[in-house]
Scaffold this motif. Structure first.
Motif, PDB file in Angstrom:
ATOM      1  N   VAL A  84       0.858  -1.179   0.000  1.00 56.83           N
ATOM      2  CA  VAL A  84       0.000   0.000   0.000  1.00 56.83           C
ATOM      3  C   VAL A  84       0.896   1.232   0.000  1.00 56.83           C
ATOM      4  N   TYR A  85       0.557   2.169  -0.890  1.00 58.02           N
ATOM      5  CA  TYR A  85       1.299   3.423  -1.008  1.00 58.02           C
ATOM      6  C   TYR A  85       0.382   4.584  -0.675  1.00 58.02           C
ATOM      7  N   LEU A  86       0.993   5.684  -0.229  1.00 59.78           N
ATOM      8  CA  LEU A  86       0.287   6.939  -0.067  1.00 59.78           C
ATOM      9  C   LEU A  86       0.789   7.862  -1.165  1.00 59.78           C
ATOM     10  N   ASP A  87      -0.133   8.358  -1.965  1.00 57.14           N
ATOM     11  CA  ASP A  87       0.189   9.262  -3.062  1.00 57.14           C
ATOM     12  C   ASP A  87      -0.143  10.675  -2.589  1.00 57.14           C
ATOM     13  N   GLN A  88       0.887  11.453  -2.278  1.00 56.88           N
ATOM     14  CA  GLN A  88       0.694  12.819  -1.811  1.00 56.88           C
ATOM     15  C   GLN A  88       1.096  13.780  -2.920  1.00 56.88           C
ATOM     16  N   LYS A  89       0.087  14.336  -3.558  1.00 55.41           N
ATOM     17  CA  LYS A  89       0.290  15.295  -4.650  1.00 55.41           C
ATOM     18  C   LYS A  89       1.225  14.737  -5.718  1.00 55.41           C
ATOM     19  N   GLY A  90       1.048  13.467  -6.056  1.00 60.86           N
ATOM     20  CA  GLY A  90       1.837  12.843  -7.110  1.00 60.86           C
ATOM     21  C   GLY A  90       3.123  12.194  -6.632  1.00 60.86           C
ATOM     22  N   GLU A  91       3.496  12.384  -5.398  1.00 63.66           N
ATOM     23  CA  GLU A  91       4.704  11.759  -4.845  1.00 63.66           C
ATOM     24  C   GLU A  91       4.284  10.540  -4.030  1.00 63.66           C
ATOM     25  N   ARG A  92       4.721   9.365  -4.472  1.00 64.39           N
ATOM     26  CA  ARG A  92       4.305   8.121  -3.833  1.00 64.39           C
ATOM     27  C   ARG A  92       5.354   7.628  -2.847  1.00 64.39           C
ATOM     28  N   SER A  93       4.852   7.167  -1.709  1.00 60.81           N
ATOM     29  CA  SER A  93       5.738   6.554  -0.710  1.00 60.81           C
ATOM     30  C   SER A  93       5.021   5.353  -0.113  1.00 60.81           C
ATOM     31  N   GLU A  94       5.794   4.344   0.242  1.00 60.91           N
ATOM     32  CA  GLU A  94       5.211   3.154   0.856  1.00 60.91           C
ATOM     33  C   GLU A  94       4.608   3.546   2.196  1.00 60.91           C
ATOM     34  N   LEU A  95       3.385   3.095   2.427  1.00 58.66           N
ATOM     35  CA  LEU A  95       2.687   3.413   3.667  1.00 58.66           C
ATOM     36  C   LEU A  95       3.232   2.536   4.787  1.00 58.66           C
ATOM     37  N   LYS A  96       3.455   3.153   5.934  1.00 57.06           N
ATOM     38  CA  LYS A  96       3.881   2.424   7.127  1.00 57.06           C
ATOM     39  C   LYS A  96       2.910   2.721   8.252  1.00 57.06           C
ATOM     40  N   MET A  97       2.602   1.667   9.012  1.00 55.04           N
ATOM     41  CA  MET A  97       1.719   1.783  10.176  1.00 55.04           C
ATOM     42  C   MET A  97       2.218   0.813  11.242  1.00 55.04           C
ATOM     43  N   GLU A  98       1.636   0.932  12.423  1.00 55.49           N
ATOM     44  CA  GLU A  98       1.949  -0.019  13.481  1.00 55.49           C
ATOM     45  C   GLU A  98       1.471  -1.411  13.060  1.00 55.49           C
ATOM     46  N   LEU A  99       2.166  -2.432  13.530  1.00 55.26           N
ATOM     47  CA  LEU A  99       1.871  -3.812  13.148  1.00 55.26           C
ATOM     48  C   LEU A  99       0.414  -4.186  13.409  1.00 55.26           C
ATOM     49  N   ASP A 100      -0.138  -3.779  14.545  1.00 58.01           N
ATOM     50  CA  ASP A 100      -1.524  -4.140  14.841  1.00 58.01           C
ATOM     51  C   ASP A 100      -2.501  -3.482  13.865  1.00 58.01           C
ATOM     52  N   LYS A 101      -2.184  -2.306  13.354  1.00 56.81           N
ATOM     53  CA  LYS A 101      -3.047  -1.644  12.377  1.00 56.81           C
ATOM     54  C   LYS A 101      -2.951  -2.327  11.008  1.00 56.81           C
TER      55      LYS A 101
END
Length: 182
Positions: A84-101
Motif C-alpha cells: 500500500v502506497y500513499l500518493d501525496q500530490k503525485g509523490e508516492r511513498s510506501e505506507l507504514k503503520m503499526e503492526l496491529d493496524k
C-alpha cells in the motif's frame, strides 16, 4: 511506536487483483494492478483514520490518495505481493503503520474475501448447484487454483463461515488462519 510496511496477505491478492478496478500492466512474467482508492471510499477512509490523517477541505482535494500495488509474478512458482502506497500530490511513498493496524487492515480484507465467497456460493446454491461445484466456480472466477488454493480447503472455509450469519465476521473477531494455501 514501531511502524512496518503495509502489505496485503498473499492469499488475498488474486481476489482483489481481479475484483478491484485499477491500471493493469504485464511485463517479464509479472502482472501488476495499481488500484487507486478514492478519498471518499470506505477503504480509504478506514486507512485515513488508522494513520490519523486530517483531510483538508479544498477544491483541489483529493490531493492525497492510497494506492494498492498488487503483483503476481511467475518464476517456477507464483510470487504474490501487495503493498500500500500513499500518493501525496503525485509523490508516492510506501505506507507504514503499526503492526496491529496492518493486521487490522488485513483482517478487514479477509472479511471481505470470505463474505464474497459465502455470498457467491449461496447464490450458486440457489441456482441448484452443489457446494463443491460452486466453490470451484468461485476459484475459477478469481484464478485461485493456479495460485495454490484447493477446493477442500475453500469448501471448509465456506462451511465454517456458514455456521454463523454472513456478516458475523464484521461483528466479532474471527480467526484468520488460512490453511492449505501454498
Amino acid at each position: 511506536m514501531n511502524q512496518v510496511l503495509v502489505t496485503i496477505r498473499p492469499h488475498l491478492i488474486p481476489f482483489f487483483f481481479e475484483e478491484m478496478e485499477g491500471t493493469l500492466a504485464s511485463y517479464e512474467g509479472q502482472k501488476v494492478n495499481m488500484i487507486r482508492l478514492l478519498p471518499s471510499s470506505s477503504l480509504a477512509n478506514y486507512l485515513y483514520t488508522q494513520i490519523n490523517y486530517v483531510k483538508k477541505n479544498s477544491r483541489n482535494f483529493p490531493n492525497d490518495q492510497f494506492l494498492f500495488y498488487l503483483s503476481i509474478q511467475f518464476k517456477q512458482f507464483y510470487i504474490l505481493s501487495g503493498t500500500v502506497y500513499l500518493d501525496q500530490k503525485g509523490e508516492r511513498s510506501e505506507l507504514k503503520m503499526e503492526l496491529d493496524k496492518v493486521r487490522d487492515l488485513n483482517n478487514l480484507l479477509e472479511d471481505i474475501f470470505r463474505t464474497s465467497l459465502v455470498m457467491f456460493v449461496d447464490g450458486c446454491r440457489a441456482g441448484k448447484l452443489g457446494v463443491s461445484k460452486s466453490v470451484l466456480l468461485f476459484m475459477e472466477k478469481y484464478n485461485l487454483i493456479e495460485y495454490g488454493f484447493e477446493v477442500p480447503t475453500m469448501r471448509k472455509m465456506y462451511y465454517e463461515q456458514k455456521k454463523k450469519k454472513v456478516l458475523n465476521r464484521f461483528q466479532k473477531r474471527s480467526t484468520n488462519q488460512v490453511i492449505g494455501f501454498f
